[in-house]
Write a protein that holds these residues in place. Sequence first.
Motif, PDB file in Angstrom:
ATOM      1  N   TRP A  95       4.529  20.430  -3.878  1.00 37.72           N
ATOM      2  CA  TRP A  95       3.950  19.848  -2.663  1.00 37.72           C
ATOM      3  C   TRP A  95       3.330  18.515  -3.017  1.00 37.72           C
ATOM      4  CZ3 TRP A  95      -0.704  21.943   0.504  1.00 37.72           C
ATOM      5  CH2 TRP A  95      -0.425  21.846   1.869  1.00 37.72           C
ATOM      6  N   ARG A  96       4.151  17.497  -3.061  1.00 36.65           N
ATOM      7  CA  ARG A  96       3.722  16.219  -3.604  1.00 36.65           C
ATOM      8  C   ARG A  96       4.133  15.066  -2.691  1.00 36.65           C
ATOM      9  NH1 ARG A  96       5.518  13.083  -9.101  1.00 36.65           N
ATOM     10  NH2 ARG A  96       3.979  11.500  -8.658  1.00 36.65           N
ATOM     11  N   GLY A  97       3.334  13.991  -2.694  1.00 33.81           N
ATOM     12  CA  GLY A  97       3.702  12.757  -1.993  1.00 33.81           C
ATOM     13  C   GLY A  97       4.038  12.987  -0.533  1.00 33.81           C
ATOM     14  N   ASN A 129       8.336   6.104 -13.864  1.00 27.33           N
ATOM     15  CA  ASN A 129       7.537   7.191 -14.461  1.00 27.33           C
ATOM     16  C   ASN A 129       8.078   8.542 -14.004  1.00 27.33           C
ATOM     17  OD1 ASN A 129       5.997   5.055 -15.243  1.00 27.33           O
ATOM     18  ND2 ASN A 129       4.399   5.362 -13.717  1.00 27.33           N
ATOM     19  N   ASP A 130       8.334   8.637 -12.704  1.00 28.32           N
ATOM     20  CA  ASP A 130       8.886   9.885 -12.183  1.00 28.32           C
ATOM     21  C   ASP A 130      10.397   9.924 -12.310  1.00 28.32           C
ATOM     22  OD1 ASP A 130       6.768  11.575 -11.334  1.00 28.32           O
ATOM     23  OD2 ASP A 130       6.273  10.033  -9.871  1.00 28.32           O
ATOM     24  N   LEU A 131      11.039   8.785 -12.084  1.00 27.36           N
ATOM     25  CA  LEU A 131      12.509   8.786 -12.132  1.00 27.36           C
ATOM     26  C   LEU A 131      12.995   9.314 -13.490  1.00 27.36           C
ATOM     27  CD1 LEU A 131      15.118   8.102 -10.652  1.00 27.36           C
ATOM     28  CD2 LEU A 131      14.971   5.782 -11.570  1.00 27.36           C
ATOM     29  N   ASP A 152       8.934  16.614 -18.561  1.00 34.98           N
ATOM     30  CA  ASP A 152       7.605  16.459 -17.985  1.00 34.98           C
ATOM     31  C   ASP A 152       6.919  15.207 -18.550  1.00 34.98           C
ATOM     32  OD1 ASP A 152       4.916  16.670 -17.367  1.00 34.98           O
ATOM     33  OD2 ASP A 152       4.798  18.822 -17.752  1.00 34.98           O
ATOM     34  N   ARG A 153       6.533  14.294 -17.656  1.00 32.22           N
ATOM     35  CA  ARG A 153       5.959  13.030 -18.110  1.00 32.22           C
ATOM     36  C   ARG A 153       4.591  13.192 -18.773  1.00 32.22           C
ATOM     37  NH1 ARG A 153       4.642  10.006 -12.368  1.00 32.22           N
ATOM     38  NH2 ARG A 153       3.030   8.850 -13.459  1.00 32.22           N
ATOM     39  N   GLY A 154       3.929  14.322 -18.530  1.00 31.85           N
ATOM     40  CA  GLY A 154       2.575  14.490 -19.059  1.00 31.85           C
ATOM     41  C   GLY A 154       2.502  15.439 -20.243  1.00 31.85           C
ATOM     42  N   ILE A 163      10.293   2.440   0.288  1.00 32.00           N
ATOM     43  CA  ILE A 163      10.222   3.737  -0.404  1.00 32.00           C
ATOM     44  C   ILE A 163      10.153   3.528  -1.915  1.00 32.00           C
ATOM     45  CG2 ILE A 163      11.375   5.272   1.247  1.00 32.00           C
ATOM     46  CD1 ILE A 163      14.010   4.709  -0.330  1.00 32.00           C
ATOM     47  N   MET A 164       9.580   4.526  -2.567  1.00 35.00           N
ATOM     48  CA  MET A 164       9.644   4.576  -4.027  1.00 35.00           C
ATOM     49  C   MET A 164      10.994   5.222  -4.372  1.00 35.00           C
ATOM     50  SD  MET A 164       6.604   3.795  -5.480  1.00 35.00           S
ATOM     51  CE  MET A 164       6.679   4.602  -7.055  1.00 35.00           C
ATOM     52  N   VAL A 165      11.659   4.689  -5.365  1.00 36.00           N
ATOM     53  CA  VAL A 165      12.869   5.359  -5.859  1.00 36.00           C
ATOM     54  C   VAL A 165      12.449   6.101  -7.126  1.00 36.00           C
ATOM     55  CG1 VAL A 165      15.270   5.096  -6.594  1.00 36.00           C
ATOM     56  CG2 VAL A 165      14.266   3.494  -4.947  1.00 36.00           C
ATOM     57  N   GLU A 166      12.161   7.389  -6.953  1.00 38.09           N
ATOM     58  CA  GLU A 166      11.610   8.190  -8.052  1.00 38.09           C
ATOM     59  C   GLU A 166      12.427   9.450  -8.296  1.00 38.09           C
ATOM     60  OE1 GLU A 166       6.895   7.901  -7.653  1.00 38.09           O
ATOM     61  OE2 GLU A 166       7.867   8.532  -5.813  1.00 38.09           O
ATOM     62  N   VAL A 167      13.220   9.810  -7.285  1.00 39.91           N
ATOM     63  CA  VAL A 167      13.964  11.066  -7.363  1.00 39.91           C
ATOM     64  C   VAL A 167      15.450  10.714  -7.481  1.00 39.91           C
ATOM     65  CG1 VAL A 167      14.445  13.224  -6.136  1.00 39.91           C
ATOM     66  CG2 VAL A 167      12.184  12.172  -5.952  1.00 39.91           C
ATOM     67  N   ILE A 227       0.858  -1.190   0.000  1.00 35.91           N
ATOM     68  CA  ILE A 227       0.000   0.000   0.000  1.00 35.91           C
ATOM     69  C   ILE A 227       0.891   1.237   0.000  1.00 35.91           C
ATOM     70  CG2 ILE A 227      -1.656   1.327   1.380  1.00 35.91           C
ATOM     71  CD1 ILE A 227      -2.839  -1.341   2.263  1.00 35.91           C
ATOM     72  N   ARG A 228       0.703   2.068  -1.007  1.00 36.93           N
ATOM     73  CA  ARG A 228       1.502   3.303  -1.043  1.00 36.93           C
ATOM     74  C   ARG A 228       0.711   4.434  -0.410  1.00 36.93           C
ATOM     75  NH1 ARG A 228       3.440   5.939  -6.644  1.00 36.93           N
ATOM     76  NH2 ARG A 228       1.248   6.538  -6.734  1.00 36.93           N
ATOM     77  N   ALA A 229       1.387   5.203   0.441  1.00 38.38           N
ATOM     78  CA  ALA A 229       0.730   6.354   1.070  1.00 38.38           C
ATOM     79  C   ALA A 229       0.234   7.305  -0.023  1.00 38.38           C
ATOM     80  CB  ALA A 229       1.720   7.067   1.984  1.00 38.38           C
ATOM     81  N   PHE A 230      -0.788   8.093   0.302  1.00 41.07           N
ATOM     82  CA  PHE A 230      -1.387   9.012  -0.675  1.00 41.07           C
ATOM     83  C   PHE A 230      -0.314   9.801  -1.420  1.00 41.07           C
ATOM     84  CE2 PHE A 230      -4.899   9.136   2.604  1.00 41.07           C
ATOM     85  CZ  PHE A 230      -5.785   8.381   1.847  1.00 41.07           C
ATOM     86  N   ASP A 231      -0.328   9.689  -2.740  1.00 40.84           N
ATOM     87  CA  ASP A 231       0.635  10.456  -3.546  1.00 40.84           C
ATOM     88  C   ASP A 231      -0.141  11.549  -4.289  1.00 40.84           C
ATOM     89  OD1 ASP A 231       2.882  11.303  -4.901  1.00 40.84           O
ATOM     90  OD2 ASP A 231       2.803   9.718  -6.393  1.00 40.84           O
ATOM     91  N   VAL A 232      -0.601  12.545  -3.544  1.00 46.73           N
ATOM     92  CA  VAL A 232      -1.315  13.644  -4.211  1.00 46.73           C
ATOM     93  C   VAL A 232      -0.303  14.697  -4.656  1.00 46.73           C
ATOM     94  CG1 VAL A 232      -3.583  13.384  -3.148  1.00 46.73           C
ATOM     95  CG2 VAL A 232      -1.792  14.661  -1.959  1.00 46.73           C
TER      96      VAL A 232
HETATM   97 MG    MG Z   1       5.618   8.352  -9.105  1.00 45.84          MG
END
Ligand code: MG
Length: 581
Positions: free
Chosen positions: A357-359, A454-456, A464-466, A428-432, A333-338
């Motif tokens: 202000w993310r994750g 996706n973020d890494l 920008d991924r989007g 942890i997510m390794v994204e940064v 379960i990943r904590a809210f990633d808003v």
């Molecule tokens: Mg991500």
Amino acid sequence: MKNNSKTLKGIAAAPGFAIAKAYLFAKEKEDVSCASIENVDEAIHNLNEAIEKSKKELNKIFSLAIDKLGDKRAAIFEAQIMILDDPILIGNIHQRIKEEKKHPEFIVHDEITKYQNMMNASTEAYMKERSQDIEDIKLRIIRNLKKKKWRSKITSEVIVVTTTLTPADTVLFAKESVKGYITDFGGLTSHAAIVARSLDIPAVVGVKDSTNNIQNGDTIIVDGFNGVVIVNPDESQIENYQNKIIQLAEYDEQLAELRDVDAVTSDGRRINLMANLDITDEIETIIQNGAEGIGLVRTEQLFHENDQFPDEESQYIFYKELAERLYPRKVTIRAFDVGGDKVLPFDVKEPNPFLGWRGIRFLLDNTQLFKMQIRAVLRANIHKNINFMIPMVSDITEIDKTKKIIAECNDELDKEGIQFDRYLKLGIMVEVPSVAVMSAEFSDCVDFVSIGTNDLIQYLLAVDRGNEIVSAQYQEFHPAVVRTIHHIIQNTNCDDDDISMCGEMAADIVAIPLLVGLGLKSLSVSASAIPNIKKIIKSLNYSEAKKVAEQCLKLKTADEVCAVMHKYSHEKLTDQLQNII
Ligand code: MG
Ligand code: PEP
């Protein structure tokens, strides 16, 4: 007969084919309809529902704002709620709908604007300032009224055509029998695209002019494998795609036979193939497709699906059921990633949301909300098969702070005499990139890591991924990406099985031999992609994949890596899907 068929190209965002009529969704337009209505009772009912929904949203925002902004600033939201309870204002709106028989959104707009004008005319500065808050309420009610309106318009199966989609839109539409998505903007790993893949709804994004080239009611073919949209196809095009749809269904049936088979390479290396859970009612598909667990639960989806953060009790029920359904398999379960391209509960305008202000940053600033989630997870972990993971980590102190909050939750639950599991595994997510560079030190602090490509990729390559304009620069085969993944696998101090990848790269058929060759033993992908990936892994030879990965680690451009991997896939893997698409 004149053939007015048109072919548009975009980014293939979610695989599959669909043929249906177009429904143009113009959400950007904030104009309000002043059309007459026939059913006054229905209009008043819709208005009351929109007001109730707005109140609920504001109440939630209010309690979150107290936590983050303090009592004084949170009072703004309390004042907004009071306006929604104002019997004179609401009475006037009701009265006018009955008398004028006009659309409620028009009357709401007109009546609240009058209210605002009165405040603006006041000599008191305070009253003038409050006029902006009233604007927020006006837009909130209108937005909630509009949502009802477009929902009632989708009466048959359609393909939604729009400028952009949010993950929340994607889920909402899916509830209304939508068969495909086409957007003007957006990239392959935008969250709307990921959600479309989970929903198994074909999507083509970044089609630039789709909303100008497509009219409501046009017949559309969406080819989500090749990023092609055909507007008003001729008979032979329709026939061609109908055949493809049949072949695809037959292929899916064949794949279903692999459900209970392990994902093992031809020379015996076992790969743990798990699923990402992006929407709450995906559990059945995940089990049916033979996932060996859930490698990522995107819990922010609970917020998107309900327009508000779920409370501890409803989260507890959801996580507990999930863990029970999957037992003995693991659920991460990943904590809210808003934040980023996923909405925040506050109306915050950030210049660079993906760097903002993310994750975990948001969660550590909103401990009340974070604790609610942690308590729910601790309580739900009765069978000890839940892992908890934090997103968007960039600094070791964020892990320390999270551990402290978890310890506080343990104490609270102890004191309250509530049953829970005290030995929750934390990852942890390794994204940064900072985490990738220091994977040894970061992994020393946790039980497991999951690589979020996706973020890494977006943070490593500054793309920008989007954003479809730079989608060509978003290169998963960039040598820096390949070498970073290799560095993470080599330096992470966890068991091999506790290093996984849950980014979309893990689901790319051409990338899989590279990832396996680099040493990854655990992949988490959209549930719908699992059967085909299992087939690919079974036709893969680990020793060969290792050699190909070693070769790729020496290359200097993405084109070179891409060419090596495509050649390998073409020569060595049995991918029948290629013959259909
Ligand atoms: Mg991500
Ligand atoms: C990722 O970044 O790769 C990931 C899995 O997280 P998300 O796509 O939800 O940002």
